[in-house]
Design a protein around this motif. Structure first.
Motif, PDB file in Angstrom:
ATOM      1  N   TYR A 183      28.844  32.652  60.307  1.00 48.07           N
ATOM      2  CA  TYR A 183      29.467  33.924  59.936  1.00 48.07           C
ATOM      3  C   TYR A 183      30.437  34.355  61.027  1.00 48.07           C
ATOM      4  O   TYR A 183      30.312  33.953  62.183  1.00 48.07           O
ATOM      5  N   PRO A 184      31.409  35.206  60.694  1.00 49.16           N
ATOM      6  CA  PRO A 184      32.363  35.670  61.708  1.00 49.16           C
ATOM      7  C   PRO A 184      31.714  36.615  62.714  1.00 49.16           C
ATOM      8  O   PRO A 184      30.802  37.371  62.370  1.00 49.16           O
ATOM      9  N   ALA A 185      32.235  36.588  63.921  1.00 51.72           N
ATOM     10  CA  ALA A 185      31.747  37.492  64.971  1.00 51.72           C
ATOM     11  C   ALA A 185      31.880  38.951  64.532  1.00 51.72           C
ATOM     12  O   ALA A 185      31.020  39.775  64.849  1.00 51.72           O
ATOM     13  N   LEU A 186      32.931  39.269  63.796  1.00 48.62           N
ATOM     14  CA  LEU A 186      33.130  40.652  63.334  1.00 48.62           C
ATOM     15  C   LEU A 186      31.912  41.161  62.577  1.00 48.62           C
ATOM     16  O   LEU A 186      31.426  42.276  62.816  1.00 48.62           O
ATOM     17  N   LEU A 187      31.412  40.332  61.680  1.00 52.91           N
ATOM     18  CA  LEU A 187      30.286  40.749  60.841  1.00 52.91           C
ATOM     19  C   LEU A 187      28.997  40.841  61.647  1.00 52.91           C
ATOM     20  O   LEU A 187      28.259  41.827  61.574  1.00 52.91           O
ATOM     21  N   LYS A 188      28.739  39.818  62.451  1.00 51.05           N
ATOM     22  CA  LYS A 188      27.493  39.812  63.241  1.00 51.05           C
ATOM     23  C   LYS A 188      27.503  40.937  64.270  1.00 51.05           C
ATOM     24  O   LYS A 188      26.479  41.607  64.488  1.00 51.05           O
ATOM     25  N   ASN A 189      28.660  41.161  64.890  1.00 49.76           N
ATOM     26  CA  ASN A 189      28.747  42.216  65.898  1.00 49.76           C
ATOM     27  C   ASN A 189      28.504  43.593  65.270  1.00 49.76           C
ATOM     28  O   ASN A 189      27.806  44.432  65.842  1.00 49.76           O
ATOM     29  N   THR A 190      29.041  43.783  64.084  1.00 50.63           N
ATOM     30  CA  THR A 190      28.828  45.054  63.381  1.00 50.63           C
ATOM     31  C   THR A 190      27.343  45.246  63.076  1.00 50.63           C
ATOM     32  O   THR A 190      26.779  46.330  63.298  1.00 50.63           O
ATOM     33  N   ILE A 191      26.711  44.201  62.572  1.00 49.69           N
ATOM     34  CA  ILE A 191      25.280  44.305  62.239  1.00 49.69           C
ATOM     35  C   ILE A 191      24.452  44.505  63.511  1.00 49.69           C
ATOM     36  O   ILE A 191      23.493  45.286  63.525  1.00 49.69           O
ATOM     37  N   ASP A 192      24.831  43.814  64.580  1.00 49.90           N
ATOM     38  CA  ASP A 192      24.087  43.987  65.839  1.00 49.90           C
ATOM     39  C   ASP A 192      24.148  45.443  66.304  1.00 49.90           C
ATOM     40  O   ASP A 192      23.128  46.029  66.677  1.00 49.90           O
ATOM     41  N   TRP A 193      25.341  46.034  66.262  1.00 48.51           N
ATOM     42  CA  TRP A 193      25.453  47.441  66.674  1.00 48.51           C
ATOM     43  C   TRP A 193      24.662  48.347  65.727  1.00 48.51           C
ATOM     44  O   TRP A 193      23.993  49.289  66.147  1.00 48.51           O
ATOM     45  N   MET A 194      24.715  48.036  64.430  1.00 51.14           N
ATOM     46  CA  MET A 194      23.982  48.872  63.458  1.00 51.14           C
ATOM     47  C   MET A 194      22.471  48.802  63.666  1.00 51.14           C
ATOM     48  O   MET A 194      21.744  49.719  63.282  1.00 51.14           O
ATOM     49  N   SER A 195      22.009  47.712  64.258  1.00 51.12           N
ATOM     50  CA  SER A 195      20.563  47.550  64.462  1.00 51.12           C
ATOM     51  C   SER A 195      20.068  48.269  65.719  1.00 51.12           C
ATOM     52  O   SER A 195      18.869  48.317  65.963  1.00 51.12           O
ATOM     53  N   ARG A 196      20.980  48.822  66.495  1.00 57.39           N
ATOM     54  CA  ARG A 196      20.587  49.484  67.745  1.00 57.39           C
ATOM     55  C   ARG A 196      20.004  50.879  67.452  1.00 57.39           C
ATOM     56  O   ARG A 196      20.177  51.415  66.356  1.00 57.39           O
ATOM     57  N   PRO A 197      19.310  51.454  68.420  1.00 61.40           N
ATOM     58  CA  PRO A 197      18.594  52.710  68.155  1.00 61.40           C
ATOM     59  C   PRO A 197      19.489  53.821  67.617  1.00 61.40           C
ATOM     60  O   PRO A 197      20.594  54.027  68.094  1.00 61.40           O
ATOM     61  N   ILE A 198      18.948  54.505  66.615  1.00 63.48           N
ATOM     62  CA  ILE A 198      19.638  55.644  66.032  1.00 63.48           C
ATOM     63  C   ILE A 198      19.307  56.891  66.855  1.00 63.48           C
ATOM     64  O   ILE A 198      20.150  57.685  67.174  1.00 63.48           O
ATOM     65  N   ALA A 199      18.042  57.029  67.175  1.00 64.55           N
ATOM     66  CA  ALA A 199      17.598  58.099  68.065  1.00 64.55           C
ATOM     67  C   ALA A 199      16.610  57.441  69.021  1.00 64.55           C
ATOM     68  O   ALA A 199      16.301  56.266  68.863  1.00 64.55           O
ATOM     69  N   GLN A 200      16.128  58.180  69.980  1.00 61.90           N
ATOM     70  CA  GLN A 200      15.296  57.565  71.010  1.00 61.90           C
ATOM     71  C   GLN A 200      14.074  56.866  70.436  1.00 61.90           C
ATOM     72  O   GLN A 200      13.639  55.847  70.945  1.00 61.90           O
ATOM     73  N   VAL A 201      13.542  57.411  69.352  1.00 62.51           N
ATOM     74  CA  VAL A 201      12.309  56.845  68.826  1.00 62.51           C
ATOM     75  C   VAL A 201      12.536  56.015  67.557  1.00 62.51           C
ATOM     76  O   VAL A 201      11.603  55.501  66.984  1.00 62.51           O
ATOM     77  N   ARG A 202      13.772  55.912  67.093  1.00 65.03           N
ATOM     78  CA  ARG A 202      14.009  55.238  65.824  1.00 65.03           C
ATOM     79  C   ARG A 202      14.986  54.089  65.999  1.00 65.03           C
ATOM     80  O   ARG A 202      16.087  54.260  66.511  1.00 65.03           O
ATOM     81  N   SER A 203      14.578  52.914  65.550  1.00 70.67           N
ATOM     82  CA  SER A 203      15.429  51.744  65.676  1.00 70.67           C
ATOM     83  C   SER A 203      16.334  51.615  64.472  1.00 70.67           C
ATOM     84  O   SER A 203      15.923  51.881  63.333  1.00 70.67           O
ATOM     85  N   GLY A 204      17.562  51.173  64.699  1.00 67.17           N
ATOM     86  CA  GLY A 204      18.467  50.901  63.594  1.00 67.17           C
ATOM     87  C   GLY A 204      17.937  49.801  62.693  1.00 67.17           C
ATOM     88  O   GLY A 204      18.341  49.683  61.535  1.00 67.17           O
ATOM     89  N   MET A 205      17.022  48.980  63.236  1.00 67.25           N
ATOM     90  CA  MET A 205      16.435  47.914  62.416  1.00 67.25           C
ATOM     91  C   MET A 205      15.693  48.483  61.218  1.00 67.25           C
ATOM     92  O   MET A 205      15.567  47.835  60.188  1.00 67.25           O
TER      93      MET A 205
END
Ligand SMILES: Cc1cc2nc3c(=O)[nH]c(=O)nc-3n(C[C@H](O)[C@H](O)[C@H](O)COP(=O)(O)O)c2cc1C
Length: 193
Positions: free
Chosen positions: A87-109
């Motif tokens: 897959y392109p880096a653009l797509l994976k990088n976007t998903i990686d950032w989206m998986s990062r924490p939304i708030a201190q106790v909540r994961s983007g995962m």
């Protein structure tokens, strides 16, 4: 309430065959009664993921906007171009950032977990981006998404679309639309519990 699908293409370029393929799958989802939001990743530019950067500046606004948008939808529909068998880096990088924490106790995962998803791919080669499609499925599965078995890979994609950006072959178009329809059905099944 209608099923809501977030549709995302791993290519932001004008004339992307993956965007065209995604649009066909979206037609299937719309015909099945879903509401669909199609985003262009050109509108959400992100730096390459770097944990030092995240520590210093936090999750970038564009990633937060995508997380919020994803949170308002029931499913994810992805078109994944094939770059060197992945897959392109653009797509994976976007998903990686989206998986990062939304708030201190909540994961983007958590956004991905138990969320129906489908992956399709188009490429100018004969394989239709099957390696990218399979690899992207693996990423989404790792995040806990319910990746539906229905998928589609379109080979010789530069010859497959007419001037109207629709697929020339109606049988093929039906198969691509069926992916969108299947995703809507999966969402309804998940809602029913
Ligand atoms: C770095 C790079 C690697 C690529 N590798 C492959 C490949 O392994 N197989 C293939 O079929 N196409 C490959 N391509 C061609 C892309 O599939 C083609 O550019 C396609 O149009 C990209 O999708 P898009 O039209 O949605 O932007 C590659 C393109 C780039 C830029």
């Amino acid at each position: 309430m209608a099923v809501r699908i977030l549709a995302m293409c791993g290519s932001a370029r004008v004339g992307s065959v993956n965007q065209k393929l995604l649009n066909v799958a979206v037609q299937g989802a719309l015909a099945a009664g879903a509401q669909v939001t199609v985003v262009s990743l050109r509108d959400y530019p992100l730096p390459f993921y770097d944990s030092d950067l995240e520590k210093e500046l936090g999750v970038p606004d564009h990633a937060r906007r995508l997380q919020a948008l994803f949170g308002e939808h029931d499913a994810l529909l992805v078109a994944s171009p094939d770059y060197n068998g992945g897959y392109p880096a653009l797509l994976k990088n976007t998903i990686d950032w989206m998986s990062r924490p939304i708030a201190q106790v909540r994961s983007g995962m958590e956004l991905f977990a138990n969320t129906p998803a489908a992956v399709i791919s188009a490429s100018p080669g004969p394989m239709g981006g099957i390696r990218s499609m399979l690899a992207m499925r693996g990423v989404l599965e790792k995040l806990g998404a319910l990746v539906i078995p229905q998928s589609f890979t379109l080979g010789q994609a530069y010859q497959a679309f007419g001037d109207n950006n629709q697929l020339n072959n109606e049988v093929v178009a039906g198969e691509v639309k069926a992916v969108g329809e299947a995703l809507v059905k999966c969402c309804r099944a998940v809602r029913q519990g």
